[in-house]
Design an enzyme around this catalytic site. Structure first.
Site, PDB file in Angstrom:
ATOM      1  N   SER A  68       0.837  -1.206   0.000  1.00 31.62           N
ATOM      2  CA  SER A  68       0.000   0.000   0.000  1.00 31.62           C
ATOM      3  C   SER A  68       0.868   1.252   0.000  1.00 31.62           C
ATOM      4  CB  SER A  68      -1.040   0.029   1.112  1.00 31.62           C
ATOM      5  OG  SER A  68      -2.020   1.010   0.773  1.00 31.62           O
ATOM      6  N   HIS A  73       4.999  13.754   6.677  1.00 34.24           N
ATOM      7  CA  HIS A  73       4.838  15.190   6.441  1.00 34.24           C
ATOM      8  C   HIS A  73       5.508  15.917   7.598  1.00 34.24           C
ATOM      9  CE1 HIS A  73       1.768  14.158   3.456  1.00 34.24           C
ATOM     10  NE2 HIS A  73       1.262  13.356   4.369  1.00 34.24           N
ATOM     11  N   CYS A  88      -2.371  -3.251   3.077  1.00 34.13           N
ATOM     12  CA  CYS A  88      -3.480  -4.179   2.861  1.00 34.13           C
ATOM     13  C   CYS A  88      -2.944  -5.563   3.196  1.00 34.13           C
ATOM     14  CB  CYS A  88      -4.014  -4.093   1.433  1.00 34.13           C
ATOM     15  SG  CYS A  88      -2.820  -4.491   0.164  1.00 34.13           S
TER      16      CYS A  88
END
Length: 125
Positions: A68, A73, A88
């Protein structure tokens, strides 16, 4: 579509400021952390935002995984970082690998405190 989505908000990060400012350095380290956790990177994007009146620009580091994705950030003017690791579990349970990667990411930034969340996604039937 079963999976595990982990998030963390890191506050008052005490790491070397370069980890919040240098996209190439952070990106290279993230790829190694992904591989060390046993996950498979398939593409990546590392972006530095321009400085503002509040201070130097932060970074977004995104790695697309075969399982995935992961995103980092940074907000250097606040000594803050948000983390997102999603795997996943199609074809195998990657949850332990996701938790290992999240732990490595948190340790890299040495936050004074964190807010972490875990969400099981998808239908278990």
């Amino acid at each position: 579509m079963q999976g595990l989505h982990l998030t963390a908000d890191l506050h008052n990060c005490r790491c070397d400021p370069a980890w919040l400012l240098d996209a190439d350095r952070l990106g290279d380290w993230c790829i190694k952390a992904v591989q060390a956790a046993g996950l498979q990177p398939v593409n990546q994007l590392f972006h530095t935002f321009p400085a503002t009146e509040h201070g130097p620009g932060g970074i977004t580091a995104t790695i697309l995984l075969a399982e995935s994705h992961m995103c980092v950030h940074t907000w250097p003017e606040q000594k803050a970082v948000t983390l997102d690791v999603y795997v996943c579990n199609f074809g195998g349970d990657h949850s332990a690998r996701a938790r290992s990667l999240m732990q490595s990411l948190v340790e890299r930034f040495a936050p004074e405190w964190t807010e972490q969340r875990s969400l099981d996604r998808g239908d278990e039937s």
